[in-house]
Design a protein around this motif. Structure first.
Motif, PDB file in Angstrom:
ATOM      1  N   UNK A 113      15.298  29.937  28.322  1.00 35.95           N
ATOM      2  CA  UNK A 113      16.345  30.484  27.458  1.00 35.95           C
ATOM      3  C   UNK A 113      17.475  31.058  28.320  1.00 35.95           C
ATOM      4  N   UNK A 118      20.805  38.366  30.968  1.00 32.10           N
ATOM      5  CA  UNK A 118      20.105  39.284  30.074  1.00 32.10           C
ATOM      6  C   UNK A 118      21.028  40.155  29.228  1.00 32.10           C
ATOM      7  N   UNK A 142      32.677  32.241  40.913  1.00 29.09           N
ATOM      8  CA  UNK A 142      32.950  32.396  39.485  1.00 29.09           C
ATOM      9  C   UNK A 142      33.455  31.081  38.896  1.00 29.09           C
ATOM     10  N   UNK A 173      42.094  35.415  32.974  1.00 22.24           N
ATOM     11  CA  UNK A 173      43.100  36.294  33.557  1.00 22.24           C
ATOM     12  C   UNK A 173      42.798  37.759  33.221  1.00 22.24           C
ATOM     13  N   UNK A 174      43.178  38.661  34.105  1.00 22.53           N
ATOM     14  CA  UNK A 174      42.806  40.063  33.921  1.00 22.53           C
ATOM     15  C   UNK A 174      43.476  40.703  32.716  1.00 22.53           C
ATOM     16  N   UNK A 175      44.525  40.080  32.192  1.00 16.50           N
ATOM     17  CA  UNK A 175      45.183  40.686  31.034  1.00 16.50           C
ATOM     18  C   UNK A 175      44.514  40.284  29.719  1.00 16.50           C
ATOM     19  N   UNK A 205      76.649  18.928  31.846  1.00 10.70           N
ATOM     20  CA  UNK A 205      75.474  18.401  31.143  1.00 10.70           C
ATOM     21  C   UNK A 205      74.470  17.856  32.133  1.00 10.70           C
ATOM     22  N   UNK A 206      74.988  17.078  33.114  1.00  3.79           N
ATOM     23  CA  UNK A 206      74.055  16.480  34.051  1.00  3.79           C
ATOM     24  C   UNK A 206      73.398  17.550  34.915  1.00  3.79           C
ATOM     25  N   UNK A 225      69.888  18.818  33.939  1.00  5.54           N
ATOM     26  CA  UNK A 225      68.651  18.145  34.308  1.00  5.54           C
ATOM     27  C   UNK A 225      68.558  17.965  35.811  1.00  5.54           C
ATOM     28  N   UNK A 249      69.898  15.891  37.913  1.00  8.15           N
ATOM     29  CA  UNK A 249      70.047  14.623  38.636  1.00  8.15           C
ATOM     30  C   UNK A 249      71.409  14.005  38.301  1.00  8.15           C
ATOM     31  N   UNK A 255      49.538  39.277  37.567  1.00  4.37           N
ATOM     32  CA  UNK A 255      49.034  39.662  36.258  1.00  4.37           C
ATOM     33  C   UNK A 255      47.626  39.109  36.037  1.00  4.37           C
ATOM     34  N   UNK A 256      47.399  37.918  36.534  1.00  2.51           N
ATOM     35  CA  UNK A 256      46.084  37.293  36.360  1.00  2.51           C
ATOM     36  C   UNK A 256      45.024  38.011  37.189  1.00  2.51           C
ATOM     37  N   UNK A 257      45.414  38.378  38.400  1.00  4.70           N
ATOM     38  CA  UNK A 257      44.457  39.016  39.310  1.00  4.70           C
ATOM     39  C   UNK A 257      44.928  40.425  39.634  1.00  4.70           C
ATOM     40  N   UNK A 258      44.650  41.329  38.736  1.00  2.00           N
ATOM     41  CA  UNK A 258      45.098  42.700  38.925  1.00  2.00           C
ATOM     42  C   UNK A 258      44.123  43.451  39.833  1.00  2.00           C
ATOM     43  N   UNK A 268      42.096  45.677  39.770  1.00  2.00           N
ATOM     44  CA  UNK A 268      41.191  46.567  39.056  1.00  2.00           C
ATOM     45  C   UNK A 268      39.785  46.005  39.123  1.00  2.00           C
ATOM     46  N   UNK A 285      36.277  44.781  37.717  1.00  2.60           N
ATOM     47  CA  UNK A 285      35.593  44.213  36.568  1.00  2.60           C
ATOM     48  C   UNK A 285      34.170  43.878  36.994  1.00  2.60           C
ATOM     49  N   UNK A 286      33.281  43.604  36.018  1.00  2.00           N
ATOM     50  CA  UNK A 286      31.892  43.324  36.408  1.00  2.00           C
ATOM     51  C   UNK A 286      31.800  42.201  37.441  1.00  2.00           C
ATOM     52  N   UNK A 287      30.971  42.416  38.441  1.00  5.63           N
ATOM     53  CA  UNK A 287      30.697  41.443  39.506  1.00  5.63           C
ATOM     54  C   UNK A 287      31.886  41.208  40.430  1.00  5.63           C
ATOM     55  N   UNK A 288      32.922  42.022  40.297  1.00  7.09           N
ATOM     56  CA  UNK A 288      34.029  41.882  41.241  1.00  7.09           C
ATOM     57  C   UNK A 288      33.763  42.825  42.413  1.00  7.09           C
ATOM     58  N   UNK A 324      11.771  34.197  24.902  1.00  4.27           N
ATOM     59  CA  UNK A 324      12.735  34.168  26.001  1.00  4.27           C
ATOM     60  C   UNK A 324      12.036  34.389  27.335  1.00  4.27           C
ATOM     61  N   UNK A 347      14.659  43.174  33.189  1.00  9.50           N
ATOM     62  CA  UNK A 347      15.133  42.200  32.209  1.00  9.50           C
ATOM     63  C   UNK A 347      14.858  42.619  30.766  1.00  9.50           C
TER      64      UNK A 347
END
Lengths: 222, 272
Positions: free
Chosen positions: A65, A71, A118, A123-125, B16-17, B20, B22, B71-74, B76, B78-81, B156, B213
């Motif tokens: 499981x 857990x 991982x 993302x952290x946000x 205009x060109x 884009x 090119x 922003x993605x990798x702040x 701070x 977190x668990x397991x960091x 389990x 567990x």
């Protein structure tokens, strides 16, 4: 004064201007598709781990499981990673001298946790809590795919916001009965009208909040 | 008039060109070939508008938006960091030795240890009574919910070795682990519930500790389910009079508040 440009240049200019619009749209499309591609999201990319651990073997062949190792999935935000002792519960006797397991034995010897790579990196946000999902009818395989069929774990979903919202807008499409949460073989989605109707029933049973709460910014970005 | 019109077209096309990015060069070429034909005027050459470079700069900025992942990798935890801040690499600190978190005092010895006294002065196990200090009744009222929860948890954590029926032939045993104890032999049928709690908590023989567990309440629930399993596996042809499941009175499952229908008790299962 002679014409600088030949008359046909008008057509050329028009084609160029219209063409620019199409090129612009095409570039936008390419950008959007690249953004959704596994090159950007990491979807389908198998992550090599310090130990050649196979979910396919442990879940698929042995029928262990999910919660035997993960857990805390029902009680906390993080699903929980097994300690080296959990691995050793069985591997002190089974495959005890396999070279594949040397990193695990080394971890136990040196009392140093195995540093897994991982696979799902939100993302952290974005705030995510496993327990609320598994307690309210979202199965493991809904997000993680058929883990029992993954020799090497990979990210089965894009983890992009549009993917989250797919379910947060219409949870009845993905909910399942609460004794099937950890069932890898349960259907991936409620597709036809009858299944959707079941989904609506489960949604009421679990008291799932309406879309105005589930899609509120601060539900996930807190 | 004509000149003005041509210039307007030229500028317009370039704008205009430019969007884009090119074919700008081609248009500039047009403008260059065009200029010598236009009589010099004090208003020409037109100074390059700053709008185009600014626009291109903005486009370049747009492209580089994805390059920073702050922003993605702040910074701070977190668990397991992990962290490089502490020597042990863990981002969370361990409580100081001897600290008791609120709600974790655990004064209920029977519930948390499965032992009657749990102290050093406890009665010693002997050959006649190997489980002298183990409690022989559940330290709380067993209900149907308890047994159902126990079944879920058993499936389990225990089923991998002890098997679906408790015969000790689970998948891990079939893979080569030492054969697990059968719950359906006499020794374990007679063993008090406290012994099971002790085995789950501290391990027994080849079985490791499952304390990390399985939370305490779940351990008791599993034991309640094991009792139900034992009753379900009873041999109906067993010798009459032989007390099948823990013959002691009151039976290990007899507990205040447990309804006979909901919780399997020796009386309910004692039909042999």
């Amino acid at each position: 004064m002679p014409q600088i440009f030949h008359h046909s240049t008008n057509a050329l200019a028009k084609i160029t201007i219209y063409g620019a619009v199409f090129i612009g749209v095409a570039l936008l499309w390419v950008a959007v598709e690249l953004n959704r591609s596994s090159w950007n999201t990491g979807q389908w990319v198998e992550k090599q781990q310090p130990v050649q651990f196979s979910h396919k073997h442990h879940v698929g062949d042995d029928g262990i499981d999910c919660r035997y190792c993960h857990t805390s999935v029902e009680t906390s935000a993080s699903a929980g990673m097994p300690s080296t002792n959990t691995c050793m519960s069985c591997h002190r006797q089974i495959w005890a001298d396999s070279p594949y397991l040397e990193p695990v034995r080394a971890s136990l010897r040196d009392q140093k946790p195995i540093e897994w790579i991982r696979v799902h990196d939100l993302p952290d946000y974005a705030y995510f809590n496993h327990s609320i999902h598994v307690n309210k009818g979202v199965g493991c395989s809904t997000c993680h795919g058929r883990v029992d069929d993954m020799p090497i774990a990979f990210q089965a979903a894009t983890l992009q916001m549009e993917w989250c919202l797919e379910c947060h807008r219409k949870p009845e499409r993905f909910l399942r009965p609460n004794d099937k949460i950890f069932d890898m073989t349960w259907r991936s989605e409620n597709k036809n009208a009858a299944e959707i109707q079941q989904g609506i029933g489960w949604k009421a049973d679990y008291k799932v909040q309406g879309p105005e709460v589930l899609t509120s910014c601060s539900t996930c970005h807190r | 008039m004509r000149r003005k019109l041509v210039m307007w077209k030229s500028e317009r096309t370039e704008g205009v060109k430019g969007a884009t990015g090119d074919a700008v060069k081609v248009r500039r070429g047009d403008a260059a070939t065009m200029r010598p034909r236009v009589p010099a005027s004090p208003r020409l050459p037109v100074p390059a508008s700053p709008r185009l470079p600014v626009f291109l700069l903005l486009v370049a900025l747009l492209i580089t938006i994805g390059c920073r992942r702050d922003m993605q990798d702040q910074p701070k935890m977190k668990p397991y960091r992990g962290t490089t801040f502490f020597n042990d690499g863990l981002s969370a600190r361990q409580p100081i030795a001897g600290t008791i978190p609120r709600g974790f005092l655990r004064t209920d010895t029977e519930f948390y240890t499965g032992k009657k006294s749990g102290s050093s002065g406890a009665p010693q196990s002997t050959a006649e009574n190997p489980f002298a200090d183990d409690v022989d009744t559940f330290p709380f009222a067993v209900t149907e919910e308890t047994v159902k929860r126990g079944r879920e948890r058993y499936d389990i954590f225990c089923v991998v070795c002890h098997g679906m029926t408790g015969n000790g032939d689970g998948m891990i045993v079939r893979r080569g682990f030492r054969r697990a104890a059968s719950f359906n032999d006499d020794r374990l049928r007679q063993a008090p519930v406290g012994h099971y709690f002790d085995a789950i908590t501290n391990g027994w023989g080849a079985m490791p500790s499952y304390a990390a567990q399985i939370p305490v309440q779940d351990r008791w629930a599993i034991i309640a389910y094991i009792r139900a399993l034992q009753l379900s596996q009873l041999n109906p042809n067993a010798q009459p009079g032989a007390s099948p499941v823990p013959g002691a009175t009151p039976g290990p499952l007899a507990s205040p508040g447990a309804s006979p229908a909901a919780s399997p008790s020796p009386s309910a299962g004692g039909h042999d």
